[in-house]
Scaffold this motif. Structure first.
Motif, mmCIF file in Angstrom:
data_model
loop_
_atom_site.group_PDB
_atom_site.id
_atom_site.type_symbol
_atom_site.label_atom_id
_atom_site.label_comp_id
_atom_site.label_asym_id
_atom_site.label_seq_id
_atom_site.Cartn_x
_atom_site.Cartn_y
_atom_site.Cartn_z
ATOM 1 N N ARG A 176 65.861 74.574 42.619
ATOM 2 C CA ARG A 176 67.248 74.646 41.979
ATOM 3 C C ARG A 176 67.354 75.066 40.604
ATOM 4 O O ARG A 176 68.159 75.443 40.207
ATOM 5 N N ALA A 177 66.086 74.551 39.702
ATOM 6 C CA ALA A 177 66.340 75.125 38.569
ATOM 7 C C ALA A 177 66.261 76.831 38.256
ATOM 8 O O ALA A 177 67.197 77.219 37.549
ATOM 9 N N LEU A 178 65.415 77.076 39.229
ATOM 10 C CA LEU A 178 65.362 78.749 39.076
ATOM 11 C C LEU A 178 66.957 79.283 39.211
ATOM 12 O O LEU A 178 67.379 80.108 38.583
ATOM 13 N N GLY A 179 67.673 78.675 40.274
ATOM 14 C CA GLY A 179 68.932 79.145 40.611
ATOM 15 C C GLY A 179 69.886 79.041 39.423
ATOM 16 O O GLY A 179 70.706 79.909 38.950
ATOM 17 N N GLN A 180 69.832 77.783 38.846
ATOM 18 C CA GLN A 180 70.646 77.506 37.859
ATOM 19 C C GLN A 180 70.458 78.272 36.459
ATOM 20 O O GLN A 180 71.283 78.658 35.831
ATOM 21 N N PHE A 181 69.242 78.386 36.162
ATOM 22 C CA PHE A 181 68.562 79.460 35.097
ATOM 23 C C PHE A 181 69.178 80.749 35.332
ATOM 24 O O PHE A 181 69.860 81.246 34.262
ATOM 25 N N MET A 182 69.113 81.376 36.503
ATOM 26 C CA MET A 182 69.783 82.810 36.620
ATOM 27 C C MET A 182 70.980 82.775 36.421
ATOM 28 O O MET A 182 71.650 83.821 35.830
ATOM 29 N N LEU A 183 71.868 82.067 37.093
ATOM 30 C CA LEU A 183 73.303 81.852 36.865
ATOM 31 C C LEU A 183 73.772 81.795 35.627
ATOM 32 O O LEU A 183 74.714 82.454 35.063
ATOM 33 N N ASP A 184 73.176 81.021 34.858
ATOM 34 C CA ASP A 184 73.568 80.861 33.140
ATOM 35 C C ASP A 184 73.157 82.009 32.597
ATOM 36 O O ASP A 184 74.063 82.493 31.554
ATOM 37 N N LEU A 185 72.065 82.744 32.895
ATOM 38 C CA LEU A 185 71.586 83.925 31.999
ATOM 39 C C LEU A 185 72.622 85.083 32.358
ATOM 40 O O LEU A 185 73.293 85.702 31.524
ATOM 41 N N HIS A 186 72.979 85.244 33.414
ATOM 42 C CA HIS A 186 73.989 86.214 33.788
ATOM 43 C C HIS A 186 75.282 86.054 33.651
ATOM 44 O O HIS A 186 76.191 86.995 33.258
ATOM 45 N N THR A 187 75.872 85.049 33.581
ATOM 46 C CA THR A 187 77.142 84.655 33.189
ATOM 47 C C THR A 187 77.326 84.551 31.600
ATOM 48 O O THR A 187 78.110 85.034 30.998
ATOM 49 N N GLN A 188 76.347 83.850 30.795
ATOM 50 C CA GLN A 188 76.537 83.444 29.452
ATOM 51 C C GLN A 188 75.898 84.783 28.756
ATOM 52 O O GLN A 188 76.433 84.907 27.566
ATOM 53 N N GLU A 189 74.947 85.651 29.206
ATOM 54 C CA GLU A 189 74.413 86.603 28.243
ATOM 55 C C GLU A 189 74.874 88.059 29.034
ATOM 56 O O GLU A 189 74.822 89.071 28.141
#
Length: 465
Positions: A176-189
Motif C-alpha cells: 500500500r505504501a508503494l502505491g501511495q508513494f508513486m501516486l504522490d510522486l507523479h501528481t506532486q512532482e
C-alpha cells in the motif's frame, strides 16, 4: 489502427515497415479491400441516384400523360428499391472487412527502433546503479515472505486458484505504501492528474487501446447481471427454430457467444484502458494538450500464454496493482513526451534506490499498439537477473484512430498521439524492495523514501497480524 489513405499514398513504405515487424507485404491486399469498399459505395450511390432521377422522370411522364412511360419507370424504380438493401448490406460488409483487417495489423515501428526477432534483440539505453551495496544474490521474495508469515499462496489458491497471493501485516502495508508513494510522486512532482477510473469497461474501450480483438484470450470477462436462465431461454428458442441437429449446434454456439458479448464487461488489464479512453470520441482544443493522467488500480490478466512461467511467487499474477501513466499529446510533441514519461517512471526506482537498466525494445519484442517502447528492468537478487517493472510506449495516432480521439490543429480536427507507461507495477516493486533490502536474518529494511508511509517502521521482521 492504420489509415488506408496513407497506405494507398505510399504502399512501399508501409510494406517496408511491416517487414521490420516480421510480417509480409499487405498493402496490395488492403488496397484491394478498399477498392471493393469503394465499388460497393459507388453501387449503392448509383442506385440511389438512379432512383432519384427516375422519380423526376415519372413526374414528367405523368404530367405529359404518358402512362406507359410512367409505368415503365415505376417498375424500374421498384426494382431499384428492391436491390437497395442488398447493395447497402454489401457496402457495410465491405467496410467492415477492411476495418477488421486494418485493426488486426500491428503499429509500425519508428525508424530508430532496433531490429530483432525477440527480446535478445533489445538494446540497453541506460543504467542506474544503486548507491547502496548491490546484492549479487539472495533469497527470493516468496521465500522471504513465507518465512515472515506475511505472504500466503496456499490460502490464495484455496480461495481463488493459482496465480494469486494473500499479503498480510507489514508486507500488505508495504505494498500500500508503494502505491501511495508513486501516486504522490507523479501528481506532486511530475504534474499528472490523479484519476479513479472504472475497472470494468466495455468492448469499445478495450478495442480503442487494442486489447481487443487480438488479445481476447488474455482478458477476464465479467457478466453484467444476465442470468443463466436468460441463456437457457435463448438456447431453447434457438433449438426450437433449428431444422436439424447440426443447425441446432451452430445456432446454440452463436447464441451463447451473442449472450456473452451482450452481457459482459471486461476487467481492465491495465488502467491504460480507461485513462486513454477518457478522450475517446472527442475533439480537444489545442491548448488543452498535453493531458497527463495517473491512476492506481487493480489489474487483471488471464496470462493465457504464460503456462509454466513464473509459477512461484508474485511475478506473474492474475490480479495485481499498478500505477499507470497516460499522456495525450499533439503529434509533434509525442517523442519528447515519451522521454519525459520514461524519466518519471525511472524516478520511482531512483528514489527507492533500486538498481535498474532501461532497454529499448526491438521490433520483434514491442507491443502490438506501440511505435517504440522502453522497458525498465529492475535487479532481482533472488533470481540473479533483471526483470521488467515498467514499459513506456508511444503509440502515435494508432489508438486515437480506434477511439476517434482528435484535437484542433489550425482550426481543423487531427488525431492526437497517445502514450502509456507503468509508473510502476506495484507488485513487482514490492518484490524488488524485498529482495534488494533483505537482511541476513530474513528481515527486510524499509527504503527511506517509504518511511513517511510506514508510520516510522524501518524494518519488517514478521508479524502475522
Amino acid at each position: 489502427m492504420h489509415d488506408i489513405r496513407a497506405i494507398r499514398d505510399n504502399p512501399e513504405a508501409f510494406d517496408r515497415d511491416l517487414s521490420r515487424r516480421g510480417l509480409g507485404p499487405l498493402s496490395a491486399e488492403l488496397i484491394a479491400l478498399d477498392d471493393a469498399r469503394k465499388a460497393a459505395v459507388s453501387a449503392a450511390q448509383e442506385n440511389q441516384e438512379r432512383r432519384n432521377a427516375r422519380a423526376k422522370e415519372i413526374g414528367a411522364a405523368k404530367k405529359a400523360k404518358d402512362e406507359a412511360r410512367a409505368a415503365e419507370l415505376m417498375a424500374e424504380v421498384a426494382g431499384l428499391k428492391e436491390a437497395a438493401p442488398t447493395l447497402e448490406k454489401a457496402q457495410t460488409e465491405a467496410a467492415k472487412t477492411l476495418d477488421d483487417r486494418l485493426a488486426a495489423i500491428p503499429n509500425l515501428p519508428k525508424a530508430d527502433v532496433p531490429e530483432g526477432a525477440d527480446e535478445h534483440g533489445n538494446v540497453e539505453y541506460r543504467r542506474f546503479a544503486s548507491a547502496r551495496a548491490e546484492l549479487p544474490e539472495g533469497r527470493q521474495h516468496f521465500e522471504l515472505g513465507e518465512s515472515l508469515g506475511l505472504m500466503d499462496f496456499e490460502a490464495a489458491t484455496r480461495i481463488s486458484g493459482s496465480r494469486f497471493v494473500v499479503l498480510k501485516g507489514q508486507i500488505a502495508r508495504l505494498e500500500r505504501a508503494l502505491g501511495q508513494f508513486m501516486l504522490d510522486l507523479h501528481t506532486q512532482e511530475h504534474g499528472y492528474l490523479e484519476v479513479a477510473p472504472p475497472i470494468l469497461v466495455r468492448d469499445e474501450a478495450m478495442f480503442g487501446t487494442a486489447q481487443l480483438p487480438k488479445f481476447r484470450d488474455d482478458q477476464f470477462a465479467v457478466n453484467d447481471g444476465s442470468t443463466i436462465e436468460d441463456l437457457r431461454r435463448s438456447v431453447g428458442s434457438l433449438i426450437a427454430t433449428a431444422d436439424d441437429g447440426r443447425k441446432a449446434t451452430d445456432f446454440i454456439s452463436s447464441g451463447v457467444q451473442d449472450w456473452i458479448d451482450q452481457s459482459s464487461r471486461w476487467l481492465i488489464p491495465t488502467a491504460e484502458v480507461p485513462l486513454t479512453n477518457l478522450v475517446r470520441e472527442s475533439i480537444l482544443a489545442e491548448d488543452e494538450l498535453p493531458l497527463r493522467f495517473t491512476a492506481l488500480t487493480p489489474c487483471f490478466r488471464a496470462e493465457a500464454g504464460a503456462a509454466g512461467r513464473d509459477t512461484r511467487g508474485m511475478l506473474r499474477q492474475h490480479q495485481f496493482n499498478k500505477v499507470e501513466l497516460v499522456s495525450i499529446t499533439a503529434p509533434e510533441k509525442s517523442t519528447e513526451e515519451h522521454e519525459r514519461m520514461l524519466s518519471c517512471a525511472e524516478a520511482v526506482l531512483k528514489k527507492l534506490d533500486l538498481p535498474f537498466r532501461t532497454m529499448t525494445l526491438c521490433t520483434g519484442d514491442m507491443g502490438f499498439a506501440s511505435q517504440k517502447t522502453y522497458d525498465i528492468e529492475v535487479w532481482m537478487p533472488g533470481q540473479k537477473t533483471f526483470r521488467e517493472i515498467s514499459s513506456c510506449s508511444v503509440c502515435g495516432d494508432f489508438q486515437a484512430r480506434r477511439m476517434n480521439a482528435r484535437h484542433r490543429k489550425d482550426g481543423k480536427p487531427a488525431f492526437v498521439h497517445t502514450l502509456n507507461g507503468s509508473g510502476v507495477a506495484v507488485g513487482r516493486a514490492l518484490i524488488a524492495v524485498m529482495e534488494n533490502y533483505q537482511n541476513p536474518d530474513g528481515s527486510v529494511t524499509i527504503p527511506s523514501a517509504l518511511a513517511p508511509y510506514m508510520g516510522g517502521l524501518n524494518r519488517i521482521e514478521g508479524q502475522a497480524t
